[in-house]
Structures are given as C-alpha cells and as structure tokens.
Design a protein around this motif. Structure first.
Motif, PDB file in Angstrom:
ATOM      1  N   MET A  57       3.297  -1.632  17.388  1.00 36.89           N
ATOM      2  CA  MET A  57       1.568  -1.929  16.953  1.00 36.89           C
ATOM      3  C   MET A  57       0.581  -2.882  16.395  1.00 36.89           C
ATOM      4  O   MET A  57      -0.641  -2.825  16.581  1.00 36.89           O
ATOM      5  N   GLY A  58       1.626  -3.747  15.356  1.00 35.06           N
ATOM      6  CA  GLY A  58       0.529  -4.814  15.944  1.00 35.06           C
ATOM      7  C   GLY A  58       0.337  -4.746  13.677  1.00 35.06           C
ATOM      8  O   GLY A  58       0.046  -3.411  13.550  1.00 35.06           O
ATOM      9  N   ALA A  59      -0.622  -5.838  12.896  1.00 34.27           N
ATOM     10  CA  ALA A  59      -1.169  -5.526  11.800  1.00 34.27           C
ATOM     11  C   ALA A  59      -1.730  -4.441  11.196  1.00 34.27           C
ATOM     12  O   ALA A  59      -2.321  -3.804  12.343  1.00 34.27           O
ATOM     13  N   ALA A  60      -2.225  -3.657  10.802  1.00 32.75           N
ATOM     14  CA  ALA A  60      -2.259  -2.163  10.391  1.00 32.75           C
ATOM     15  C   ALA A  60      -4.206  -3.403   8.626  1.00 32.75           C
ATOM     16  O   ALA A  60      -3.592  -3.887   8.141  1.00 32.75           O
ATOM     17  N   ASP A  61      -4.963  -2.053   8.756  1.00 32.84           N
ATOM     18  CA  ASP A  61      -5.910  -2.373   8.223  1.00 32.84           C
ATOM     19  C   ASP A  61      -6.104  -1.641   6.969  1.00 32.84           C
ATOM     20  O   ASP A  61      -6.626  -2.136   5.667  1.00 32.84           O
ATOM     21  N   PHE A  62      -5.205  -0.367   7.148  1.00 32.87           N
ATOM     22  CA  PHE A  62      -5.197   0.887   5.747  1.00 32.87           C
ATOM     23  C   PHE A  62      -4.283   1.386   6.250  1.00 32.87           C
ATOM     24  O   PHE A  62      -3.103   1.581   7.781  1.00 32.87           O
ATOM     25  N   ASP A  63      -3.053   2.123   5.622  1.00 30.21           N
ATOM     26  CA  ASP A  63      -2.412   2.588   5.973  1.00 30.21           C
ATOM     27  C   ASP A  63      -2.932   4.424   6.535  1.00 30.21           C
ATOM     28  O   ASP A  63      -3.736   4.750   6.310  1.00 30.21           O
ATOM     29  N   LEU A  64      -1.995   4.672   7.419  1.00 29.50           N
ATOM     30  CA  LEU A  64      -2.370   6.499   8.132  1.00 29.50           C
ATOM     31  C   LEU A  64      -0.997   6.815   8.756  1.00 29.50           C
ATOM     32  O   LEU A  64       0.248   6.211   9.223  1.00 29.50           O
ATOM     33  N   THR A  65      -0.796   7.599   7.831  1.00 29.44           N
ATOM     34  CA  THR A  65       0.499   7.918   8.391  1.00 29.44           C
ATOM     35  C   THR A  65       0.677   9.244   9.257  1.00 29.44           C
ATOM     36  O   THR A  65      -0.726  10.020  10.136  1.00 29.44           O
ATOM     37  N   MET A  66       2.089   9.716   9.738  1.00 31.15           N
ATOM     38  CA  MET A  66       2.170  10.674  10.464  1.00 31.15           C
ATOM     39  C   MET A  66       1.207  11.944  10.385  1.00 31.15           C
ATOM     40  O   MET A  66       0.627  12.822  11.950  1.00 31.15           O
ATOM     41  N   ASP A  67       1.728  12.628   9.550  1.00 35.88           N
ATOM     42  CA  ASP A  67       0.326  13.872   8.869  1.00 35.88           C
ATOM     43  C   ASP A  67      -0.519  13.408   9.404  1.00 35.88           C
ATOM     44  O   ASP A  67      -1.327  14.736   9.760  1.00 35.88           O
ATOM     45  N   GLU A  68      -1.374  12.443   8.907  1.00 38.95           N
ATOM     46  CA  GLU A  68      -3.092  12.325   9.025  1.00 38.95           C
ATOM     47  C   GLU A  68      -3.183  12.510  10.187  1.00 38.95           C
ATOM     48  O   GLU A  68      -4.137  12.606  11.023  1.00 38.95           O
ATOM     49  N   LEU A  69      -2.394  11.242  11.355  1.00 42.52           N
ATOM     50  CA  LEU A  69      -2.011  11.159  12.466  1.00 42.52           C
ATOM     51  C   LEU A  69      -2.415  13.067  13.606  1.00 42.52           C
ATOM     52  O   LEU A  69      -2.895  12.789  13.998  1.00 42.52           O
ATOM     53  N   ARG A  70      -1.353  13.398  13.032  1.00 39.83           N
ATOM     54  CA  ARG A  70      -1.510  14.784  13.642  1.00 39.83           C
ATOM     55  C   ARG A  70      -2.802  15.621  13.153  1.00 39.83           C
ATOM     56  O   ARG A  70      -2.936  16.174  13.894  1.00 39.83           O
ATOM     57  N   THR A  71      -3.177  15.390  12.268  1.00 42.86           N
ATOM     58  CA  THR A  71      -4.218  16.232  11.723  1.00 42.86           C
ATOM     59  C   THR A  71      -5.851  15.491  12.770  1.00 42.86           C
ATOM     60  O   THR A  71      -6.109  16.166  12.947  1.00 42.86           O
ATOM     61  N   VAL A  72      -5.474  14.694  13.042  1.00 44.76           N
ATOM     62  CA  VAL A  72      -6.733  13.752  14.282  1.00 44.76           C
ATOM     63  C   VAL A  72      -6.501  14.395  14.862  1.00 44.76           C
ATOM     64  O   VAL A  72      -7.476  15.055  15.977  1.00 44.76           O
ATOM     65  N   VAL A  73      -5.368  14.464  15.713  1.00 48.01           N
ATOM     66  CA  VAL A  73      -4.458  14.961  16.928  1.00 48.01           C
ATOM     67  C   VAL A  73      -5.259  16.623  17.384  1.00 48.01           C
ATOM     68  O   VAL A  73      -5.378  16.603  18.526  1.00 48.01           O
TER      69      VAL A  73
END
Length: 174
Positions: free
Chosen positions: A1-17
């Motif tokens: 995925m490359g460099a990240a500017d901040f953390d984004l957990t899988m649980d947070e990503l699931r919230t977005v989806v």
C-alpha cells in the motif's frame, strides 16, 4: 500500500464501508427498475457487506466495484447510473488509503452523495434535508475518520457539490 500519513485500522475501514454500503443499498431499486437482470450493483453491495462483516479485503471488492461502475455506463437513466456508481463506490471503499489526500474522501462519501442526488432527481428540487439525514447516519467513529483527511473538494458536478456538503455536515458531528 505504501507509506501512510496516519493509522487506519481494519475496524475503522469496515465502518467506512458499512456507511457507504448502507447509503448505496437503498438505491438498488432504482437500478433494478431499469436493468433487473443485471446483478453487478447488487454483487458490489454483497462484496462490500462481506468485508464490512469481517471477511478479508480481497480482489472481490475491486472487481465488483469496477463491474458496478461499468453497469452504470450501460444504462441511460440518471438514477440508475447513480445507483450503480454508489454500489461500486461502496465496494471500492474497502480500498480507502490512510493518506492525507482530498481524493480519498470520495471513498468515504461518494456513495452518500449519489444517494442525495437520487433524492434530488426524484423530488425535482435540491434537498438539503437529505444531506442532513445522510450525515446523521455517519455515527462514530466515521466523523473522526473523515477528519483525518483534507476537506472534500467542491467540483462542478452536483454529486461533487453534495459530497462537499456531506463532508461539512459530518465534520460538524461531535
């Protein structure tokens, strides 16, 4: 995925989806009314829901998103197009990246903006109340996730304008 500017957990990503899928799924009847034999938008929602419910992120979400976006190009009815785009965007939301670029905000809000636009088309008028209703669906931690990104750019299209309005309304949430 490359460099990240901040953390984004899988649980947070699931919230977005989940948020994107909730907004998009209500539009399926618009697409089904025009192309009842075409399952690509529904398949995209199913792929989004699978990830939101705990499945691993996989090529399923990507291919379903692309297929749903192709379905949007194959219908001429605006609400059907928006429905298929929203469903594809819900599946694509699984690939939101933790990089501080305004372009990433579309992964969070474009499905909701399509839902707001469908409401406007059906009503024959702008619908600020629909933006507020959709923004109110953005329960924690979605507002906090959104605040990690720059504000949505205001484009010329009505969907872009609605996305910007949603962005502002959600960022105001506590």
């Amino acid at each position: 995925m490359g460099a990240a500017d901040f953390d984004l957990t899988m649980d947070e990503l699931r919230t977005v989806v989940r948020f994107a899928a909730d907004c998009a799924e209500e539009l399926l009847p618009e697409f089904d009314a025009v192309a009842p034999e075409d399952s690509r938008p529904r398949d995209a929602i199913d792929a989004a829901r699978a990830f939101a419910d705990g499945a691993r992120r996989s090529n399923l979400q990507r291919t379903a998103a692309f297929a749903s976006h192709r379905a949007a190009k194959e219908v001429s009815d605006e609400t059907a197009q928006l429905a298929a785009l929203a469903c594809g965007d819900a599946a694509a939301a699984a690939y939101l990246h933790p990089i501080a670029k305004a372009s990433q905000v579309g992964h969070i809000l474009r499905a909701a903006a399509c839902a707001a636009r469908v409401a406007e088309v059906k009503a024959g008028t702008t619908d600020d109340d629909r933006v507020r209703v959709l923004a109110d669906r953005a329960t924690p931690p979605l507002p906090e996730i959104l605040r990690r990104y720059p504000e949505a750019p205001t484009g010329r299209s009505r969907v872009s304008q609605l996305m910007s309005a949603l962005d502002s309304a959600i960022r105001e949430h506590d």
